[in-house]
Design a protein around this motif. Structure first.
Motif, PDB file in Angstrom:
ATOM      1  N   LEU A  23      27.239 -26.181  -0.396  1.00 52.61           N
ATOM      2  CA  LEU A  23      26.667 -27.407  -0.910  1.00 52.61           C
ATOM      3  C   LEU A  23      27.147 -27.846  -2.514  1.00 52.61           C
ATOM      4  N   SER A  24      27.228 -26.524  -2.882  1.00 48.87           N
ATOM      5  CA  SER A  24      27.396 -27.169  -4.381  1.00 48.87           C
ATOM      6  C   SER A  24      29.470 -26.991  -4.453  1.00 48.87           C
ATOM      7  N   ALA A  25      30.517 -26.736  -3.364  1.00 50.99           N
ATOM      8  CA  ALA A  25      31.949 -26.829  -3.173  1.00 50.99           C
ATOM      9  C   ALA A  25      31.441 -28.155  -3.035  1.00 50.99           C
ATOM     10  N   VAL A  26      30.881 -28.668  -1.995  1.00 49.21           N
ATOM     11  CA  VAL A  26      30.921 -30.435  -1.634  1.00 49.21           C
ATOM     12  C   VAL A  26      30.706 -31.598  -2.973  1.00 49.21           C
ATOM     13  N   LEU A  27      29.907 -30.756  -3.651  1.00 42.42           N
ATOM     14  CA  LEU A  27      29.075 -31.871  -4.742  1.00 42.42           C
ATOM     15  C   LEU A  27      30.218 -31.695  -6.460  1.00 42.42           C
ATOM     16  N   PHE A  28      30.922 -30.168  -6.416  1.00 43.66           N
ATOM     17  CA  PHE A  28      31.551 -30.282  -7.862  1.00 43.66           C
ATOM     18  C   PHE A  28      33.014 -29.819  -7.578  1.00 43.66           C
ATOM     19  N   GLY A  29      33.076 -28.779  -6.527  1.00 42.96           N
ATOM     20  CA  GLY A  29      34.307 -28.704  -6.533  1.00 42.96           C
ATOM     21  C   GLY A  29      34.605 -26.918  -5.810  1.00 42.96           C
ATOM     22  N   ASP A  30      35.626 -26.194  -5.602  1.00 36.10           N
ATOM     23  CA  ASP A  30      35.233 -25.148  -5.271  1.00 36.10           C
ATOM     24  C   ASP A  30      35.001 -23.764  -6.294  1.00 36.10           C
ATOM     25  N   SER A  31      35.600 -24.023  -7.470  1.00 35.42           N
ATOM     26  CA  SER A  31      35.362 -23.377  -8.760  1.00 35.42           C
ATOM     27  C   SER A  31      34.232 -23.580  -9.918  1.00 35.42           C
ATOM     28  N   VAL A  32      32.877 -24.386  -8.946  1.00 32.42           N
ATOM     29  CA  VAL A  32      31.639 -24.590  -9.164  1.00 32.42           C
ATOM     30  C   VAL A  32      30.869 -23.637  -8.114  1.00 32.42           C
ATOM     31  N   ALA A  33      31.748 -23.736  -7.087  1.00 37.24           N
ATOM     32  CA  ALA A  33      30.484 -23.216  -6.126  1.00 37.24           C
ATOM     33  C   ALA A  33      30.709 -21.917  -6.300  1.00 37.24           C
ATOM     34  N   LYS A  34      31.406 -21.208  -6.566  1.00 38.04           N
ATOM     35  CA  LYS A  34      31.750 -19.266  -7.422  1.00 38.04           C
ATOM     36  C   LYS A  34      31.036 -19.437  -8.378  1.00 38.04           C
ATOM     37  N   TRP A  35      30.905 -19.852  -9.052  1.00 31.10           N
ATOM     38  CA  TRP A  35      29.598 -19.016 -10.298  1.00 31.10           C
ATOM     39  C   TRP A  35      28.145 -20.578 -10.225  1.00 31.10           C
ATOM     40  N   ALA A  36      28.290 -21.609  -8.977  1.00 29.22           N
ATOM     41  CA  ALA A  36      26.704 -21.634  -8.414  1.00 29.22           C
ATOM     42  C   ALA A  36      26.621 -20.846  -7.678  1.00 29.22           C
ATOM     43  N   LEU A  37      27.032 -19.301  -6.873  1.00 30.05           N
ATOM     44  CA  LEU A  37      26.829 -18.535  -5.770  1.00 30.05           C
ATOM     45  C   LEU A  37      26.682 -16.907  -6.849  1.00 30.05           C
ATOM     46  N   PHE A  38      27.607 -16.790  -7.939  1.00 28.18           N
ATOM     47  CA  PHE A  38      26.826 -15.858  -9.154  1.00 28.18           C
ATOM     48  C   PHE A  38      25.876 -16.010  -9.471  1.00 28.18           C
ATOM     49  N   SER A  39      25.215 -17.319  -9.946  1.00 30.31           N
ATOM     50  CA  SER A  39      24.004 -17.411 -10.928  1.00 30.31           C
ATOM     51  C   SER A  39      23.464 -17.199  -9.765  1.00 30.31           C
ATOM     52  N   GLN A  40      23.513 -17.827  -8.602  1.00 28.70           N
ATOM     53  CA  GLN A  40      22.287 -17.209  -7.454  1.00 28.70           C
ATOM     54  C   GLN A  40      22.089 -15.624  -7.373  1.00 28.70           C
ATOM     55  N   LEU A  41      23.155 -14.894  -7.329  1.00 25.20           N
ATOM     56  CA  LEU A  41      23.275 -13.603  -6.688  1.00 25.20           C
ATOM     57  C   LEU A  41      22.768 -12.724  -7.815  1.00 25.20           C
ATOM     58  N   SER A  42      23.165 -12.820  -9.132  1.00 26.47           N
ATOM     59  CA  SER A  42      22.415 -12.825 -10.124  1.00 26.47           C
ATOM     60  C   SER A  42      21.867 -12.780 -10.869  1.00 26.47           C
ATOM     61  N   ASN A  43      20.651 -14.795 -10.174  1.00 23.35           N
ATOM     62  CA  ASN A  43      19.264 -13.958 -10.721  1.00 23.35           C
ATOM     63  C   ASN A  43      17.968 -13.407 -10.485  1.00 23.35           C
ATOM     64  N   TRP A  44      17.815 -12.513 -11.311  1.00 26.95           N
ATOM     65  CA  TRP A  44      16.927 -11.778 -11.202  1.00 26.95           C
ATOM     66  C   TRP A  44      15.303 -12.235 -10.103  1.00 26.95           C
ATOM     67  N   PHE A  45      15.066 -13.439 -10.382  1.00 26.12           N
ATOM     68  CA  PHE A  45      13.790 -14.054  -8.638  1.00 26.12           C
ATOM     69  C   PHE A  45      14.421 -13.956  -7.801  1.00 26.12           C
ATOM     70  N   MET A  46      15.804 -14.306  -7.434  1.00 29.48           N
ATOM     71  CA  MET A  46      16.353 -14.409  -6.336  1.00 29.48           C
ATOM     72  C   MET A  46      16.456 -12.934  -6.045  1.00 29.48           C
ATOM     73  N   PHE A  47      17.300 -12.654  -6.511  1.00 28.26           N
ATOM     74  CA  PHE A  47      17.196 -11.036  -5.914  1.00 28.26           C
ATOM     75  C   PHE A  47      15.622 -10.708  -5.610  1.00 28.26           C
ATOM     76  N   TYR A  48      14.795 -10.777  -6.416  1.00 27.18           N
ATOM     77  CA  TYR A  48      13.477 -10.075  -6.248  1.00 27.18           C
ATOM     78  C   TYR A  48      12.866 -11.044  -4.716  1.00 27.18           C
ATOM     79  N   CYS A  49      13.098 -12.226  -4.660  1.00 31.06           N
ATOM     80  CA  CYS A  49      11.916 -13.075  -3.659  1.00 31.06           C
ATOM     81  C   CYS A  49      12.825 -13.215  -2.444  1.00 31.06           C
ATOM     82  N   PHE A  50      13.971 -13.509  -3.068  1.00 32.47           N
ATOM     83  CA  PHE A  50      14.781 -14.181  -1.986  1.00 32.47           C
ATOM     84  C   PHE A  50      15.118 -13.430  -0.260  1.00 32.47           C
ATOM     85  N   SER A  51      14.627 -12.515  -0.235  1.00 31.53           N
ATOM     86  CA  SER A  51      14.935 -11.527   1.322  1.00 31.53           C
ATOM     87  C   SER A  51      13.283 -10.975   1.901  1.00 31.53           C
ATOM     88  N   ARG A  52      12.876 -11.413   0.810  1.00 35.26           N
ATOM     89  CA  ARG A  52      11.442 -11.030   1.075  1.00 35.26           C
ATOM     90  C   ARG A  52      10.650 -11.922   2.446  1.00 35.26           C
TER      91      ARG A  52
END
Length: 431
Positions: A23-52
């Motif tokens: 979705l990020s790649a479609v909206l902004f391109g691959d350079s944004v997409a990789k940092w969007a994924l980094f933001s998701q993987l590094s966010n503490w709450f996503m780490f805590y809750c997303f796989s529950r």
């Protein structure tokens, strides 16, 4: 088998991560997409809750995948022409079937799509209506099979949570809680990057979706972090946009130019390195503490009881804890009687305390009445704050402390529940 649901949810979460990138790649391109994924993987709450194994986690995955397929949420009309809007509708309908409140998100997205659609009648009557009816029909059949009678769960959900404010029974917060505490804590140190991304990306549709969902949920009295989990990845996409701008100020250029730039520059600028270290240093400790240390007692106690039950040392269990404070058969995997304090809202009499509240108000009196009306279980589980009040009573009923498990360093919404304690009746401890 005990870990199977978690492993399955981890697969779902991986799909969510993939579609966040797409979705990020479609909206902004691959350079944004990789940092969007980094933001998701590094966010503490996503780490805590997303796989529950929460319905909100699966709802979040379906939301991410569905948003990818909706033409109205894309910027490039060329790419959107090959996107199947029907897939977006199917996934949105499934999200609503799992969590009826997901309709809040799709009211916004569907409204934009309806406004932009060339053939509005076709969209409503040949796409929305058939797909919605099909999914609703399938869920009704499933509920009929499980409950043994016809039940329209979305209607009951609407009546309880919206029309009668039944959710308020479990606690309320001020209207601004999501903005001043809830969602801000979830985004955490990504907040400045998120705000910058919102301003510079000018993706007002997604900004509007964020504001719409947070605003709508703010109207309701009962609020929880997990309710707004489906829009947290959107905030993190904006954070990724901001990080991509730090790496390459010309991030708004066409995708092919971004790729050329990335090939020539292998080192991150100092600002980028500082931003990465800042996000990792603030989120990793929080993620690890909340996931591995804080309130781990209920899982530890159930693992212990599962092992004891497998060895035939457990005959029955009474949980003298706030309702749903511990896992149940999902972790025990043993067919033996268990009982926990009921906290079902009373729709008939207002102000009447449920079983859980009666216990928390006067544990000693509650235990005395329980002893007169029920048979004693082999094991009793309770938090330290109540155990201190009941210790003498438990000893008088021939119980002794079997094991104590750490739970928390600080209180959250109740008295400090520093540890979870297991008491066993002496006659069973000799087995």
């Amino acid at each position: 088998m005990m870990r199977a649901p978690r492993l399955l949810q981890s697969v779902f979460s991986a799909v969510g991560d993939l579609y966040l990138y797409k979705l990020s790649a479609v909206l902004f391109g691959d350079s944004v997409a990789k940092w969007a994924l980094f933001s998701q993987l590094s966010n503490w709450f996503m780490f805590y809750c997303f796989s529950r194994t929460l319905s909100n986690s699966l709802e979040t995955v379906l939301t991410l995948v569905s948003l990818y397929f909706w033409p109205c949420m894309r910027t490039s009309s060329g790419k959107s022409s090959c996107v199947s809007r029907k897939w977006g509708l199917v996934l949105a309908a499934l999200a609503c079937a799992i969590r009826p409140t997901s309709a809040v998100t799709w009211m916004y997205v569907g409204g934009i799509e309806l406004f932009n659609a060339r053939d509005k009648l076709k969209f409503v009557f040949l796409e929305v209506a058939p797909i919605g009816t099909l999914v609703l029909g399938l869920t009704c059949l499933l509920d009929r099979f499980m409950y043994g009678t016809w039940v329209l769960v979305p209607l009951n959900f609407l009546k309880f949570n919206f029309l009668s404010s039944g959710g308020d029974y479990y606690g309320t917060h001020k209207w601004h809680w999501y903005f001043t505490q809830g969602f801000t804590v979830m985004v955490f140190s990504h907040i400045p990057f998120c705000i910058a991304g919102i301003i510079y990306s000018k993706q007002w549709k997604f900004t509007g979706l964020l504001a719409w969902v947070l605003g709508f949920y703010s109207i309701l009295g009962h609020k929880e972090f997990r309710f707004v989990l489906p829009v947290l990845p959107i905030a993190l996409i904006f954070s990724g946009y901001s990080l991509a701008m730090i790496e390459d100020p010309s991030v708004s250029s066409p995708p092919h130019k971004e790729k050329e730039f990335s090939k020539k520059h292998n080192k991150y600028p100092p600002k980028m390195t500082a931003a990465i270290l800042f996000l990792l240093a603030t989120n990793i400790p929080m993620a690890l503490y909340m996931s591995l240390v804080h309130q781990r007692g209920p899982e530890d106690v159930m693992n212990h009881l599962a092992k004891e039950a497998f060895q035939g040392k457990v005959k029955s269990i009474l949980f003298l804890t706030p309702c749903h404070a511990t896992p149940y058969y999902s972790m025990l995997h043993c067919n033996l009687p268990m009982q926990f304090l009921d906290c079902t809202p009373s729709s008939e009499e207002k102000g009447v305390l449920d079983e859980s509240d009666r216990f928390m108000t006067d544990p000693v009196s509650f235990m005395s009445k329980f002893a007169n009306n029920s048979s004693f279980p082999s094991h009793i589980v309770l938090f330290e704050s109540e155990e201190q009040k009941l210790r003498s009573s438990l000893i008088s009923f021939d119980y002794r402390e079997e094991k104590r498990f750490f739970n928390a360093h600080f209180k959250v919404d109740r008295d400090l529940q520093a540890s979870v304690v297991v008491y066993v009746r002496i006659i069973y401890s000799l087995i």
